[in-house]
Design an enzyme around this catalytic site. Sequence first.
Site, PDB file in Angstrom:
ATOM      1  N   GLU A   1       0.898  -1.242   0.169  1.00 32.74           N
ATOM      2  CA  GLU A   1      -0.144  -0.158  -0.086  1.00 32.74           C
ATOM      3  C   GLU A   1       0.942   1.106   0.035  1.00 32.74           C
ATOM      4  O   GLU A   1       1.892   1.352   0.884  1.00 32.74           O
ATOM      5  CB  GLU A   1      -0.917  -0.024   1.236  1.00 32.74           C
ATOM      6  CG  GLU A   1      -1.846   1.008   1.225  1.00 32.74           C
ATOM      7  CD  GLU A   1      -2.709   0.948   2.422  1.00 32.74           C
ATOM      8  OE1 GLU A   1      -3.444  -0.289   2.652  1.00 32.74           O
ATOM      9  OE2 GLU A   1      -3.128   1.999   3.230  1.00 32.74           O
TER      10      GLU A   1
ATOM     11  N   ALA B   1      -6.797   9.389   2.721  1.00 26.98           N
ATOM     12  CA  ALA B   1      -6.758   8.600   4.060  1.00 26.98           C
ATOM     13  C   ALA B   1      -6.456   9.818   5.210  1.00 26.98           C
ATOM     14  O   ALA B   1      -5.667  10.869   4.785  1.00 26.98           O
ATOM     15  CB  ALA B   1      -5.630   7.603   4.125  1.00 26.98           C
TER      16      ALA B   1
ATOM     17  N   ARG C   1     -15.865   3.063   3.598  1.00 27.47           N
ATOM     18  CA  ARG C   1     -16.470   4.198   3.986  1.00 27.47           C
ATOM     19  C   ARG C   1     -15.805   5.475   3.951  1.00 27.47           C
ATOM     20  O   ARG C   1     -16.000   6.523   3.619  1.00 27.47           O
ATOM     21  CB  ARG C   1     -17.233   4.067   5.514  1.00 27.47           C
ATOM     22  CG  ARG C   1     -17.925   5.037   6.095  1.00 27.47           C
ATOM     23  CD  ARG C   1     -18.419   4.816   7.427  1.00 27.47           C
ATOM     24  NE  ARG C   1     -17.303   5.092   8.287  1.00 27.47           N
ATOM     25  CZ  ARG C   1     -17.247   5.128   9.838  1.00 27.47           C
ATOM     26  NH1 ARG C   1     -18.269   4.807  10.443  1.00 27.47           N
ATOM     27  NH2 ARG C   1     -16.057   5.569  10.368  1.00 27.47           N
TER      28      ARG C   1
HETATM   29  P1  FAD Z   1     -17.708   0.259   7.024  1.00 24.46           P
HETATM   30  O1  FAD Z   1     -17.651  -1.272   6.412  1.00 24.46           O
HETATM   31  O2  FAD Z   1     -18.732   1.039   6.559  1.00 24.46           O
HETATM   32  O3  FAD Z   1     -17.925  -0.033   8.707  1.00 24.46           O
HETATM   33  C1  FAD Z   1     -17.770   1.029   9.552  1.00 24.46           C
HETATM   34  C2  FAD Z   1     -18.658   1.019  10.692  1.00 24.46           C
HETATM   35  O4  FAD Z   1     -19.760   0.767  10.573  1.00 24.46           O
HETATM   36  C3  FAD Z   1     -18.380  -0.615  11.531  1.00 24.46           C
HETATM   37  O5  FAD Z   1     -18.212  -0.265  12.773  1.00 24.46           O
HETATM   38  C4  FAD Z   1     -19.228  -1.224  10.815  1.00 24.46           C
HETATM   39  O6  FAD Z   1     -19.506  -2.628  11.598  1.00 24.46           O
HETATM   40  C5  FAD Z   1     -20.347  -0.325  10.692  1.00 24.46           C
HETATM   41  N1  FAD Z   1     -21.408  -0.829   9.834  1.00 24.46           N
HETATM   42  C6  FAD Z   1     -20.965  -1.151   8.378  1.00 24.46           C
HETATM   43  N2  FAD Z   1     -22.200  -1.285   7.684  1.00 24.46           N
HETATM   44  C7  FAD Z   1     -23.052  -0.941   8.455  1.00 24.46           C
HETATM   45  C8  FAD Z   1     -24.306  -0.744   7.907  1.00 24.46           C
HETATM   46  N3  FAD Z   1     -24.798  -1.153   6.609  1.00 24.46           N
HETATM   47  N4  FAD Z   1     -25.208  -0.313   8.910  1.00 24.46           N
HETATM   48  C9  FAD Z   1     -24.874   0.054  10.112  1.00 24.46           C
HETATM   49  N5  FAD Z   1     -23.601   0.048  10.502  1.00 24.46           N
HETATM   50  C10 FAD Z   1     -22.601  -0.460   9.575  1.00 24.46           C
HETATM   51  N6  FAD Z   1      -9.726   5.586   4.660  1.00 24.46           N
HETATM   52  C11 FAD Z   1      -9.684   6.590   3.636  1.00 24.46           C
HETATM   53  O7  FAD Z   1     -10.535   7.764   3.995  1.00 24.46           O
HETATM   54  N7  FAD Z   1      -8.755   6.431   2.709  1.00 24.46           N
HETATM   55  C12 FAD Z   1      -8.387   5.328   2.459  1.00 24.46           C
HETATM   56  O8  FAD Z   1      -7.423   5.007   1.172  1.00 24.46           O
HETATM   57  C13 FAD Z   1      -8.181   4.338   3.123  1.00 24.46           C
HETATM   58  N8  FAD Z   1      -7.732   2.966   3.162  1.00 24.46           N
HETATM   59  C14 FAD Z   1      -7.738   2.085   4.139  1.00 24.46           C
HETATM   60  C15 FAD Z   1      -7.091   0.755   3.815  1.00 24.46           C
HETATM   61  C16 FAD Z   1      -7.370  -0.176   4.757  1.00 24.46           C
HETATM   62  C17 FAD Z   1      -6.889  -1.537   4.387  1.00 24.46           C
HETATM   63  C18 FAD Z   1      -8.440  -0.037   6.050  1.00 24.46           C
HETATM   64  C19 FAD Z   1      -8.239  -1.241   6.938  1.00 24.46           C
HETATM   65  C20 FAD Z   1      -8.696   1.283   6.205  1.00 24.46           C
HETATM   66  C21 FAD Z   1      -8.673   2.126   5.272  1.00 24.46           C
HETATM   67  N9  FAD Z   1      -9.166   3.410   5.519  1.00 24.46           N
HETATM   68  C22 FAD Z   1      -8.886   4.601   4.590  1.00 24.46           C
HETATM   69  C23 FAD Z   1     -10.024   3.744   6.620  1.00 24.46           C
HETATM   70  C24 FAD Z   1     -11.477   3.265   6.732  1.00 24.46           C
HETATM   71  O9  FAD Z   1     -11.898   4.214   5.714  1.00 24.46           O
HETATM   72  C25 FAD Z   1     -11.844   3.451   8.066  1.00 24.46           C
HETATM   73  O10 FAD Z   1     -11.435   2.594   8.938  1.00 24.46           O
HETATM   74  C26 FAD Z   1     -13.454   3.969   8.399  1.00 24.46           C
HETATM   75  O11 FAD Z   1     -13.597   4.326   9.722  1.00 24.46           O
HETATM   76  C27 FAD Z   1     -14.250   2.506   8.141  1.00 24.46           C
HETATM   77  O12 FAD Z   1     -14.347   2.049   6.726  1.00 24.46           O
HETATM   78  P2  FAD Z   1     -14.856   0.882   6.439  1.00 24.46           P
HETATM   79  O13 FAD Z   1     -15.070   0.702   4.999  1.00 24.46           O
HETATM   80  O14 FAD Z   1     -14.436  -0.507   6.907  1.00 24.46           O
HETATM   81  O15 FAD Z   1     -16.429   1.069   6.903  1.00 24.46           O
END
Ligand code: FAD
Length: 289
Positions: free
Chosen positions: A13, A47, A104
């Site tokens: 990454e 990010a 997200r």
């Molecule tokens: P989600 O899957 O939406 O989950 C977030 C929270 O909401 C969790 O607690 C989950 O249980 C809950 N949830 C999920 N779906 C629902 C639903 N339908 N209804 C109610 N609750 C729900 N951030 C950036 O801004 N840019 C990046 O490039 C970036 N790269 C990343 C790369 C990796 C490998 C990782 C692990 C994280 C990265 N992040 C990045 C950070 C990420 O955006 C954050 O961790 C964010 O807080 C959660 O994203 P997610 O896609 O996991 O969210």
Amino acid sequence: MSQDNKKTGWTFEIFPPRRTANISSIYCTLADLKKLKPDFISVTYGAGGISQGSQTVEIVNAVKNHYDMDAVAHMPCIALTKADAEQQLRAFKNVGVNKILALRGDLPADGSIPQGEFKHADELVRFIHSFDDFSDFKVYAACYPEKHPDSPDWESDIHYLKQKVESGVDGLISQLFFSNKTFYDFMDRIRSAGIDVPVEAGIMPVINSRQIERMVQLCKASLPEKFCCVMNKFSDNPDAMFEIGCAYAVDQVIDLVAHGVDGIHLYTMNNPAVAARIYGSVKAVIGRV
Ligand code: FAD
């Protein structure tokens, strides 16, 4: 996890440089990472709340078309309208990139809620799959070995992770972690819940103390006692920190490979020397398995 002799892939990454003017520095990084033959390079997008979307397109384009490596574009959706998201997906498709890490997104540090049309990553996953034009897209999503900080409990975390995967996710990439036991417990939980897509284990080599503070703040990753002890002892010695950080990551990776992990996702911090050191040390011990 299985313990057969399957090959463990490596993915790296990188993030767009903080200043647009520094973008050429990323090309040197890519040239060096290419020598390690990764399965793909993933490129972050905004990010930490900084908006760098156009640079993400420019960099995945370079990864794919100039350096001839597979590219995964990160795509946080929390601040996007559906029209923005479609435009963004078309921008990736136009440069030949059809692998997306659907996210997200981090929420802004000031506590404000972005005014987008998506609330969670699963909505973006379904949105991508709703287009015939993107039917060849491969979609990845994030997972959290210590559960996501917003999840009230494990039951909720795994429930929504399963929902996200079932909306059309091909593979998961994990948040960084420093205790492999935490990762193995997490794998047991998700496999028991019937989540069976491949999971890349997120490893971040820590080579300076500033990084630790930022990581704890951003990712809420817990730090094992052994890790804190050596980091505290040598935090003001950059050479020692480099060696210790690489050694810790190598130790983690070797153990993960021995446990049959699906893949290693190295958070390179745009530092190809660290990636090369870790990859080389692991390879010296166990070959490219
Ligand atoms: P989600 O899957 O939406 O989950 C977030 C929270 O909401 C969790 O607690 C989950 O249980 C809950 N949830 C999920 N779906 C629902 C639903 N339908 N209804 C109610 N609750 C729900 N951030 C950036 O801004 N840019 C990046 O490039 C970036 N790269 C990343 C790369 C990796 C490998 C990782 C692990 C994280 C990265 N992040 C990045 C950070 C990420 O955006 C954050 O961790 C964010 O807080 C959660 O994203 P997610 O896609 O996991 O969210």
